[in-house]
Each structure stands twice: as structure tokens, then as C-alpha cells.
Design a protein around this motif. Sequence first.
Motif, PDB file in Angstrom:
ATOM      1  N   ARG A 132       0.829  -1.209   0.000  1.00  0.00           N
ATOM      2  CA  ARG A 132       0.000   0.000   0.000  1.00  0.00           C
ATOM      3  C   ARG A 132       0.863   1.259   0.000  1.00  0.00           C
ATOM      4  N   VAL A 133       1.817   1.292  -0.928  1.00  0.00           N
ATOM      5  CA  VAL A 133       2.765   2.404  -1.041  1.00  0.00           C
ATOM      6  C   VAL A 133       2.729   2.949  -2.465  1.00  0.00           C
ATOM      7  N   LEU A 134       2.732   4.278  -2.589  1.00  0.00           N
ATOM      8  CA  LEU A 134       2.874   4.910  -3.892  1.00  0.00           C
ATOM      9  C   LEU A 134       4.293   5.443  -3.984  1.00  0.00           C
ATOM     10  N   PHE A 135       5.060   4.885  -4.915  1.00  0.00           N
ATOM     11  CA  PHE A 135       6.456   5.286  -5.104  1.00  0.00           C
ATOM     12  C   PHE A 135       6.551   6.156  -6.354  1.00  0.00           C
ATOM     13  N   CYS A 136       7.001   7.395  -6.186  1.00  0.00           N
ATOM     14  CA  CYS A 136       7.112   8.341  -7.295  1.00  0.00           C
ATOM     15  C   CYS A 136       8.571   8.762  -7.461  1.00  0.00           C
ATOM     16  N   SER A 137       8.958   9.062  -8.694  1.00  0.00           N
ATOM     17  CA  SER A 137      10.345   9.451  -8.940  1.00  0.00           C
ATOM     18  C   SER A 137      10.440  10.401 -10.122  1.00  0.00           C
ATOM     19  N   ARG A 138      11.486  11.246 -10.063  1.00  0.00           N
ATOM     20  CA  ARG A 138      11.773  12.187 -11.155  1.00  0.00           C
ATOM     21  C   ARG A 138      13.249  12.105 -11.512  1.00  0.00           C
ATOM     22  N   ASP A 139      13.569  12.257 -12.795  1.00  0.00           N
ATOM     23  CA  ASP A 139      14.940  12.063 -13.269  1.00  0.00           C
ATOM     24  C   ASP A 139      15.929  13.065 -12.673  1.00  0.00           C
ATOM     25  N   ARG A 140      17.205  12.801 -12.906  1.00  0.00           N
ATOM     26  CA  ARG A 140      18.277  13.539 -12.230  1.00  0.00           C
ATOM     27  C   ARG A 140      18.271  15.043 -12.481  1.00  0.00           C
ATOM     28  N   PHE A 141      17.888  15.453 -13.676  1.00  0.00           N
ATOM     29  CA  PHE A 141      17.908  16.880 -13.997  1.00  0.00           C
ATOM     30  C   PHE A 141      16.508  17.493 -14.071  1.00  0.00           C
ATOM     31  N   GLY A 142      15.495  16.726 -13.715  1.00  0.00           N
ATOM     32  CA  GLY A 142      14.137  17.259 -13.727  1.00  0.00           C
ATOM     33  C   GLY A 142      13.636  17.590 -15.118  1.00  0.00           C
ATOM     34  N   ILE A 143      14.036  16.785 -16.105  1.00  0.00           N
ATOM     35  CA  ILE A 143      13.597  17.020 -17.484  1.00  0.00           C
ATOM     36  C   ILE A 143      12.092  16.793 -17.596  1.00  0.00           C
ATOM     37  N   LYS A 144      11.631  15.708 -17.016  1.00  0.00           N
ATOM     38  CA  LYS A 144      10.205  15.392 -17.056  1.00  0.00           C
ATOM     39  C   LYS A 144       9.498  15.984 -15.829  1.00  0.00           C
ATOM     40  N   PRO A 145       8.359  16.615 -16.015  1.00  0.00           N
ATOM     41  CA  PRO A 145       7.681  17.293 -14.917  1.00  0.00           C
ATOM     42  C   PRO A 145       6.883  16.347 -14.011  1.00  0.00           C
ATOM     43  N   PHE A 146       6.815  16.695 -12.744  1.00  0.00           N
ATOM     44  CA  PHE A 146       5.990  15.955 -11.792  1.00  0.00           C
ATOM     45  C   PHE A 146       5.474  16.956 -10.764  1.00  0.00           C
ATOM     46  N   TYR A 147       4.180  17.305 -10.876  1.00  0.00           N
ATOM     47  CA  TYR A 147       3.542  18.231  -9.945  1.00  0.00           C
ATOM     48  C   TYR A 147       2.612  17.455  -9.015  1.00  0.00           C
ATOM     49  N   TYR A 148       2.445  17.964  -7.795  1.00  0.00           N
ATOM     50  CA  TYR A 148       1.561  17.264  -6.862  1.00  0.00           C
ATOM     51  C   TYR A 148       0.930  18.226  -5.866  1.00  0.00           C
ATOM     52  N   ILE A 149      -0.177  17.769  -5.285  1.00  0.00           N
ATOM     53  CA  ILE A 149      -0.840  18.458  -4.178  1.00  0.00           C
ATOM     54  C   ILE A 149      -0.987  17.448  -3.047  1.00  0.00           C
ATOM     55  N   PHE A 150      -0.607  17.853  -1.851  1.00  0.00           N
ATOM     56  CA  PHE A 150      -0.715  16.966  -0.703  1.00  0.00           C
ATOM     57  C   PHE A 150      -1.335  17.734   0.454  1.00  0.00           C
ATOM     58  N   GLY A 151      -2.310  17.114   1.101  1.00  0.00           N
ATOM     59  CA  GLY A 151      -2.921  17.744   2.271  1.00  0.00           C
ATOM     60  C   GLY A 151      -3.995  16.864   2.865  1.00  0.00           C
ATOM     61  N   SER A 152      -4.121  16.894   4.172  1.00  0.00           N
ATOM     62  CA  SER A 152      -5.146  16.127   4.892  1.00  0.00           C
ATOM     63  C   SER A 152      -5.107  14.639   4.543  1.00  0.00           C
ATOM     64  N   GLY A 153      -3.906  14.122   4.330  1.00  0.00           N
ATOM     65  CA  GLY A 153      -3.741  12.692   4.088  1.00  0.00           C
ATOM     66  C   GLY A 153      -4.065  12.226   2.687  1.00  0.00           C
ATOM     67  N   VAL A 154      -4.323  13.163   1.755  1.00  0.00           N
ATOM     68  CA  VAL A 154      -4.599  12.764   0.368  1.00  0.00           C
ATOM     69  C   VAL A 154      -3.527  13.318  -0.551  1.00  0.00           C
ATOM     70  N   PHE A 155      -3.361  12.671  -1.705  1.00  0.00           N
ATOM     71  CA  PHE A 155      -2.247  12.987  -2.615  1.00  0.00           C
ATOM     72  C   PHE A 155      -2.735  12.955  -4.057  1.00  0.00           C
ATOM     73  N   TYR A 156      -2.456  14.033  -4.798  1.00  0.00           N
ATOM     74  CA  TYR A 156      -2.780  14.123  -6.225  1.00  0.00           C
ATOM     75  C   TYR A 156      -1.503  14.467  -6.987  1.00  0.00           C
ATOM     76  N   PHE A 157      -1.346  13.892  -8.187  1.00  0.00           N
ATOM     77  CA  PHE A 157      -0.171  14.207  -8.995  1.00  0.00           C
ATOM     78  C   PHE A 157      -0.547  14.274 -10.470  1.00  0.00           C
TER      79      PHE A 157
END
Length: 456
Positions: A132-157
Motif C-alpha cells: 500500500r505504497v505509492l512510489f514516485c520518482s523524477r529524473d536527475r535533472f528534472g527534465i520530465k515534470p511531476f507536480y503534486y498536491i498533498f494535504g489532509s492525508g490525500v495525494f494528487y499528482f
Amino acid sequence: MCGIAGFVDASIKPGAGEELIKKMLFGITHRGPDCSAHWSEFPVVLGHNRLSIIDLVDASNQPMHYQDYVISFNGEIYNYLEIKEELLKMGFQFSTHSDTEVILAAYKAWGEDCVKRFMGMWAFAIWDKVNRVLFCSRDRFGIKPFYYIFGSGVFYFASEVKALKHSPIFNGQINNRQVIRLLQFGWADYKDETFYESVKSLPEASNLIFKNGKIEIKRYWDLSEKQIISEGSFEERKEKFKSLFEDSIRMHYRSDVEVGAALSGGLDSSSIVAVAANMFPEKTIKTFNIFYEGSGAVDERPFVYELAKKYKNIDPYYYSPKDDELLDALDKVNYHQDVPVPGSSAISQYFVMKMAKGNNVTVLLDGQGADEYLGGYMHTFNRMIGSQLQNKKLLKALKLLQLHKKEHGLPGKEAAMVLLKSFYTASHNESGIYNFDLKRIKPLLNRKFKDMSGLM
């Protein structure tokens, strides 16, 4: 590119969750026109818009499953064949020829450390059904974008902020600190901050783990001085760079669709195209160049002509946007960028991509990013000279200054200013340097913005 989106939110009912992920994906349809799909096992929902590059069959569509894991992935792992060979020897089996499945198998084999083996550009989220784990990753130079919102125990990306605007926890409050950075430095982002207070950007070279309603961010790579400065003579280091450069281009050519190139005629893109043309003489390489006529003309076609004359397998395409096209493009570029555009290069890039698509080319090599890591910007020389001063190598610092003055035809006054800035950089860290620049605009800001704390 592809588009990824998803969330873990127990407050969303299944029916509402299905509609929400469809809206998020629809907002970024342009990132992946070949397939749009989603998977859910509430409270977890993963979505994906695919642009097919490797293994074009439906079996490689996403979200992809591998035993107890599900992934939504944007990018390309260039050394996936080498990693796959290693995993096959370990007993892993594969049902596709995609790099996506290799990521999943690598995660099963090595856990979070799998990303340390990847060469490429990526942003992905893997749901581990058992732990029950969500594992997220972004490359070394941040070429590919990854945005997220986190609050009150919920997570959106998502790949773009516009997709996150559908989230029930999105807050449209503007981040004024980032506005100031944009106006003074032209920065579109800073660390994990965006133009919205509620939206964060996963920093480059970082993993994010969401578990039990909490997030943890870990940096998995950093560039140390030992990695930058290699031993040996200048000729030996030059050959090492050449070898790495050629190897990079060879790996970037791993594609099941046609590969072309953006060719401005500058040093970076010309070097890439020349090596590719020499490396793959049997391939026709379509190149794309934008030029401007009239007042303030910018036309580097003569440099492209020289390259095309030398390498017969280069097939060059040119286009000059008209005034009305530029105005129309500005609105489209602003929409797709999701942030204020600090310069005109994004508009030129828009026309390059449009021309490539019109000629059935899906993948482009280009020189974007070369100035950042090869010292191509004027302000980089302040740091280079400053580092020599910091190490008490005055003669070497002055020699660098003379070379810089000669190369750019700087008058004495400007050269003296470069030297002064170099002394300043030698005695201050990066935050101190930028804060010095920020203080210059403080009198121009109204009372609401005058608090400069937290900017650096």
C-alpha cells in the motif's frame, strides 16, 4: 512525451473518482494522443495518456501491471535493454518489449534504489498493492515534470498543473515569492515551489513515497566535484567527453518511431546532428529550423546549409512564422506552458515541434540544456572566475577573464564589472548572490511584496 495523473483519496467515491481522472487526463490529452486509459483500486487511481515511442503495441499501453505493481510513466529509460538483460539473468520474465515493464521489474528487484541504475528522463508513479505504497520518482535533472498536491492525508499528482486544477484540494492562491523570482530572474520554478501555493513540484533527482497518508521525499543523486573534474590531460578529458557524447546519442536513438532533430545552426544542435549523421549514415535525418525575416531578423540557415552540404543524409526543413501566427501561437504556448513565458524561445520551439509533427517525426534530438551544463551562459563565467579567486589562483582567474573579454568583445568597463561580480561570487554562496540581485528591485515593489523573506 506522455501525460501522467492520479491520486490517492479515500474521500472520493468510486464513481466520482472515475469522472475526476477522466477530467484530469482530458486536460493533458495533447501529451499523449495514442491511448488514454486509467486504472483504479480505490482509493488509488492512476491515469495515463500515451505517446508511443517504444514497443508500439497495445500491450505496452499504461497504466501497466507487473505482478503486484501498477505504473503510470512518462519518459524513456535509454539503457533499458542493458537493465533488462541483467534482470533476465536474475530470473525475471517479460511479456512486452517496453522500457515501462523494465522499470516495474527493476523496482521489484531493487526497490527504491532501482532509479540509480536508470539512464534517461522520467517521471512516474508505481502503486505497490501489497504494501500500500505509492512510489514516485523524477529524473536527475528534472527534465520530465511531476507536480503534486498533498494535504489532509490525500495525494494528487500530474504532468501539468492544469490537470491538478480539477483536484478538490487545489487552491488557486498565487505564490507571490515565485512571481518575484520570475520577474527578476526569469525562473519558472524554484526548488519545490510553483506559481500556486497549493501545488508543489517534485525536485529533480528525488523520490517521493506516499504511505499511510504521509509523504517522504528522498534525494537519490547529487553532482559532486569529483564527478565534474576528471583526472588526466586536456586531450584525455576531451576524448572522454567525446566518447560519452557519442554514447548518449546512440542511446537516444533507441526508438520504434522516426527520430529527427531540431537544428538551429548553433554549436549544440549542430554537434548533435553531425555526430548522429556520421553514426547512422544509413538513416535520413529530418532536421527542423525556424527563422525570422524583416525587422530584427534572425536567420541561422547558412550554418544549417553548411552542415547539410557535408552530411548528405540530412534532410533539412525550414519555416518562417508570420506575424499573425506568432500572436496566435503566444496564446497556445502560454496554455501549454502552464506558467508565464519569460522569453521568446518557447514560441520558436512551438513552431519547430509543429513542423516536425507535420512531417511525421515523433522524436526530436536537440541542444536544449547544453548551455546549463557546459557553461554557455554569460553569468556562468562569473562563477568560473570566482572559483579560481576562491582557490587563490589569481593568474588563472585573470587569464579566464581575458579569454572571456576577447571571445565576447567586451569593452574595458564591462570586463571590469565581470571581475567585480567574480570577486562577489568568490565570497558569497548562491543564495547570497541572488539575494543581492533581489534587493535591487525592492524599491520597485509595493508594500504587499516588500517582504523578501523566504525567496532564497
